[in-house]
Write an enzyme that holds these catalytic residues in place. Structure first.
Site, PDB file in Angstrom:
ATOM      1  N   HIS A   1       0.848  -1.195   0.000  1.00  0.00           N
ATOM      2  CA  HIS A   1       0.000   0.000   0.000  1.00  0.00           C
ATOM      3  C   HIS A   1       0.885   1.249   0.000  1.00  0.00           C
ATOM      4  CE1 HIS A   1      -3.613   2.355   0.693  1.00  0.00           C
ATOM      5  NE2 HIS A   1      -2.914   3.055   1.565  1.00  0.00           N
TER       6      HIS A   1
ATOM      7  N   ASP B   1      -6.984  -2.420   4.281  1.00  0.00           N
ATOM      8  CA  ASP B   1      -5.562  -2.112   4.481  1.00  0.00           C
ATOM      9  C   ASP B   1      -5.181  -2.155   5.965  1.00  0.00           C
ATOM     10  OD1 ASP B   1      -5.253  -1.692   1.719  1.00  0.00           O
ATOM     11  OD2 ASP B   1      -5.948   0.358   1.900  1.00  0.00           O
TER      12      ASP B   1
HETATM   13  C1  GRF Z   1       1.043   0.673  -6.178  1.00  0.00           C
HETATM   14  O1  GRF Z   1       1.153   2.038  -5.868  1.00  0.00           O
HETATM   15  C2  GRF Z   1       0.634  -0.111  -4.981  1.00  0.00           C
HETATM   16  O2  GRF Z   1       1.131   0.413  -3.790  1.00  0.00           O
HETATM   17  C3  GRF Z   1      -0.865   0.016  -5.000  1.00  0.00           C
HETATM   18  O3  GRF Z   1      -1.202  -0.037  -6.359  1.00  0.00           O
HETATM   19  C4  GRF Z   1      -0.105   0.412  -7.141  1.00  0.00           C
HETATM   20  C5  GRF Z   1       0.204  -0.707  -8.083  1.00  0.00           C
HETATM   21  O4  GRF Z   1       1.199  -0.364  -9.009  1.00  0.00           O
HETATM   22  N1  GRF Z   1      -1.477  -1.031  -4.214  1.00  0.00           N
HETATM   23  P1  GRF Z   1       1.752  -1.458 -10.011  1.00  0.00           P
HETATM   24  O5  GRF Z   1       0.566  -2.004 -10.785  1.00  0.00           O
HETATM   25  O6  GRF Z   1       2.438  -2.514  -9.202  1.00  0.00           O
HETATM   26  O7  GRF Z   1       2.695  -0.709 -10.909  1.00  0.00           O
END
Ligand code: GRF
Length: 201
Positions: free
Chosen positions: A108, A144
Site C-alpha cells: 500500500h 488495508d
Molecule cells: C502501487 O502504488 C501499490 O502500492 C498500490 O497499487 C499500485 C500498483 O502499481 N497497491 P503497479 O501495478 O504494481 O505498478
C-alpha cells in the site's frame, strides 16, 4: 521452491520488480500464476511476455463470491503458498481471506494506518504530512488493516505533485515488497496479534 500467486489489475510494476528479483536470484520463489480481474491489464501482458501462467476473469457482473471462488480454485490448483496483491483493485471476500488466512500480502502506498484506501498519495499531499512511504502488510477482513511486515519512508517535498510523490514511493515499493515476500516465505515472520514479528530477532 515456494510458490507465489500474484493478483493485479493494472500496470504491474510491483509484479515486474518481484519477477526481476527472482530472475536475479535475490528472491527465492517461483511465480506459479498471475491473476487479473482486468483482461486488458498491462501487468497481465507483462506476465504473458515472461511466459508465466496467467488467469484473467472479468469481474464485472460477477458477484464477489463467484469471482473469488474462481480465483481460489486457480490458486489452489497451482499450489500457491503465498498470495501477493500487487495493485489488485478489488476487495476480497471473507471466504477468500479465510482460504488463505495469513498467506496474503498487500503493498500500500502510504505509511499505514495513515491514508488507507484509494488515492493514498493524494490523501498524504492533501493532509500535508512531511513524510510518507509504503507498507507491506498481511491482508485481513478490514481495509488495508492487517499486521505490518515492512515499511519504507520517503520525504514529501514542497514541490511534490501526486505523480512525483507516487514515483518516489513506488521506487521503495519495489525494494520492500520482494524483501517482505522472502521473509514470509522463509517462515521468518510470526504474527502476534496486530504485530508481525521477525522470528530471528
Ligand atoms: C502501487 O502504488 C501499490 O502500492 C498500490 O497499487 C499500485 C500498483 O502499481 N497497491 P503497479 O501495478 O504494481 O505498478
Amino acid at each position: 521452491m515456494k510458490r507465489i500467486g500474484i493478483l493485479l489489475s493494472g500496470r504491474g510494476s510491483n509484479f515486474e520488480a518481484i519477477a526481476r528479483q527472482i530472475d536475479d536470484g535475490k528472491l527465492s520463489a517461483e511465480i506459479a500464476v498471475v491473476v487479473s480481474n482486468v483482461e486488458s491489464a498491462p501487468g497481465l501482458q507483462r506476465a504473458r511476455d515472461r511466459g508465466l501462467n496467467v488467469f484473467s476473469a472479468n469481474s464485472k457482473g460477477l458477484s464477489r463470491e463467484a469471482f473469488d471462488r474462481q480465483v481460489i480454485h486457480v490458486l489452489e490448483e497451482k499450489r500457491v503458498d503465498l498470495v501477493c496483491l500487487a495493485g489488485f483493485r478489488r476487495l476480497l471476500s471473507a471466504s477468500f481471506i479465510q482460504a488463505f488466512r495469513n498467506r496474503i500480502l498487500n503493498i500500500h502506498p502510504s505509511l499505514l494506518p495513515a491514508f488507507p484506501g484509494l488515492d493514498a498519495q493524494r490523501q498524504a499531499l492533501e493532509y500535508g504530512v512531511k513524510v510518507s512511504g509504503c507498507t507491506v502488510h498481511f491482508v485481513d477482513e478490514g481495509l488495508d488493516s492487517g499486521p505490518i511486515v515492512l515499511q519504507a519512508v520517503v520525504p514529501v517535498l514542497d514541490g511534490d505533485t501526486e505523480e512525483s510523490l507516487s514515483t518516489r514511493i513506488l521506487a521503495q515499493e519495489h525494494q520492500i515488497y520482494p524483501e517482505a515476500i522472502q521473509y514470509v516465505l522463509d517462515g521468518q515472520i510470526r504474527i502476534n496479534g496486530r504485530r508481525a514479528l521477525h522470528t530471528s530477532l
